[in-house]
Design an enzyme around this catalytic site. Structure first.
Site, PDB file in Angstrom:
ATOM      1  CB  ALA A 153      -1.050  -0.047   1.424  1.00 27.57           C
ATOM      2  N   GLY A 157      -0.737  -5.082   0.511  1.00 31.28           N
ATOM      3  CA  GLY A 157      -2.045  -5.262   0.096  1.00 31.28           C
ATOM      4  C   GLY A 157      -1.473  -5.855  -1.576  1.00 31.28           C
ATOM      5  CD  GLU A 202      -3.702  -8.082   3.113  1.00 29.08           C
ATOM      6  OE1 GLU A 202      -4.467  -8.165   3.654  1.00 29.08           O
ATOM      7  OE2 GLU A 202      -3.199  -6.639   3.057  1.00 29.08           O
ATOM      8  CD  GLU A 208       0.615  -6.058   5.780  1.00 29.60           C
ATOM      9  OE1 GLU A 208      -0.081  -6.746   4.314  1.00 29.60           O
ATOM     10  OE2 GLU A 208       1.370  -7.560   5.405  1.00 29.60           O
TER      11      GLU A 208
END
Length: 257
Positions: A65, A111, A114, A134
Site C-alpha cells: 500500500a 496489499g 492480499e 505489515e
C-alpha cells in the site's frame, strides 16, 4: 478514464495493469477506487469472460500500500480503510463470477499479495517475491491477508510469514501452494492467457457456479456441500447444460453463449 490503471479488452479477457511503476505500483486510495470501477464494469460486460491483473514494469506486481497516505491515520480511519478496501475491491475479486488470474511480476507485498490472494488463480514469475511485512510497520494485514493466506498455505506457514514479515521466493510460494505456477518473466502473460482461454472455452454458468461453491466452503455458518448441491441442480436448468450434453453426444466442441 483511469489515472493509475491500463485496461485492455482482448479475446474475451479484460487485462488490468496497475500503472504506477515509479511507485512500484503501490496501492493508494485512488487506485483502489479505480480497481472497483474496472471490476464492476467487467462483471457487467457480457463480452468479458475473464480478468487478468498484473503490474507495470518488471520490478513489482504491487509492492504494498501507499504508506505515506495512511501514516497519520487514526484508529477509526484505519478501520474505514480496511472495510472499504475489502468491500469495494478484495471481496469483489474473490466473489467474482468470472475468473480472475493474478500474473505476479516481481514483488507482491502487503496489499499487493492480499490482492493476489483474492484472485482465483495466481501465476508468478521466477523473479517474484511475496510477503506480508505489515508487522514491521506496527500493523497487520488489513485486506484479508490473515484469512486468505492461511486458507491457501495452512495456519502454521501463514503465521510464520505474517509474524516474521519475511518474503518468500517464487519457488517457495509454489511449494507451499501460494501460487499455481511459476514461469520465466517473459512467459508470464502467455501462461495466464493459456489458462484463461481454457476456462473461457468452458460453460460460463458452470464456472460461476464452481467459484461460488468453492468459496462457500470457507464461509462461516455456510454449508459448502449444500451450496454445491444447489449450484449443481441449477446447472440442469441452463442452456449451457443442454449445449454441453448435446455437443458431447454429437462429438463436437460446445458453443457456450
Amino acid at each position: 478514464m483511469y489515472q493509475n490503471l491500463l485496461v485492455e479488452k482482448r479475446n474475451r479477457t479484460l487485462y488490468i495493469t496497475i500503472n504506477r511503476e515509479d511507485k512500484l505500483n503501490a496501492l493508494n486510495v485512488e487506485t483502489l477506487n479505480e480497481l472497483n470501477l474496472a471490476f464492476t464494469d467487467a462483471l457487467n460486460d457480457d463480452l468479458v469472460r475473464g480478468i487478468i491483473i498484473t503490474g507495470s514494469g518488471k520490478k513489482a506486481f504491487i509492492a504494498g500500500a501507499d504508506i505515506k497516505e495512511f501514516a497519520s491515520y487514526s484508529e477509526e480511519e484505519g478501520r474505514q480503510l480496511a472495510e472499504e478496501g475489502q468491500n469495494k475491491v478484495f471481496d469483489v475479486i474473490q466473489n467474482s463470477n468470472k475468473t480472475v488470474i493474478a500474473a505476479i511480476n516481481g514483488y507482491a507485498l502487503g496489499g499487493g499479495l492480499e490482492l493476489a490472494l483474492a484472485c482465483h488463480i495466481r501465476i508468478a514469475s521466477t523473479n517474484a517475491y511475496l510477503g506480508l511485512p505489515e508487522v514491521t510497520l506496527g500493523l497487520i494485514p488489513g485486506y484479508g491477508g490473515t484469512q486468505r493466506l492461511a486458507q491457501l498455505v495452512g495456519k502454521g506457514k501463514a503465521l510464520e510469514m505474517i509474524l516474521t514479515g519475511d518474503m518468500i521466493n517464487s519457488s517457495d510460494a509454489l511449494n507451499s501452494g501460494l501460487v499455481n505456477h511459476v514461469v520465466e518473466p517473459d512467459q508470464l502473460i502467455e501462461k495466464a492467457d493459456d489458462i484463461m482461454l481454457r476456462i473461457i472455452s468452458r460453460s460460463p454458468l458452470a464456472v460461476a457456479a464452481a467459484i461460488k461453491s468453492v468459496n462457500a466452503g470457507f464461509l462461516p455458518d455456510t454449508n459448502g456441500y449444500e451450496v454445491e448441491i444447489e449450484q449443481f441442480a441449477k446447472c440442469f436448468g441452463t442452456a449451457d447444460f443442454k449445449e454441453g450434453v448435446s455437443a458431447f453426444l454429437e462429438k463436437r466442441k460446445p458453443d457456450f453463449k
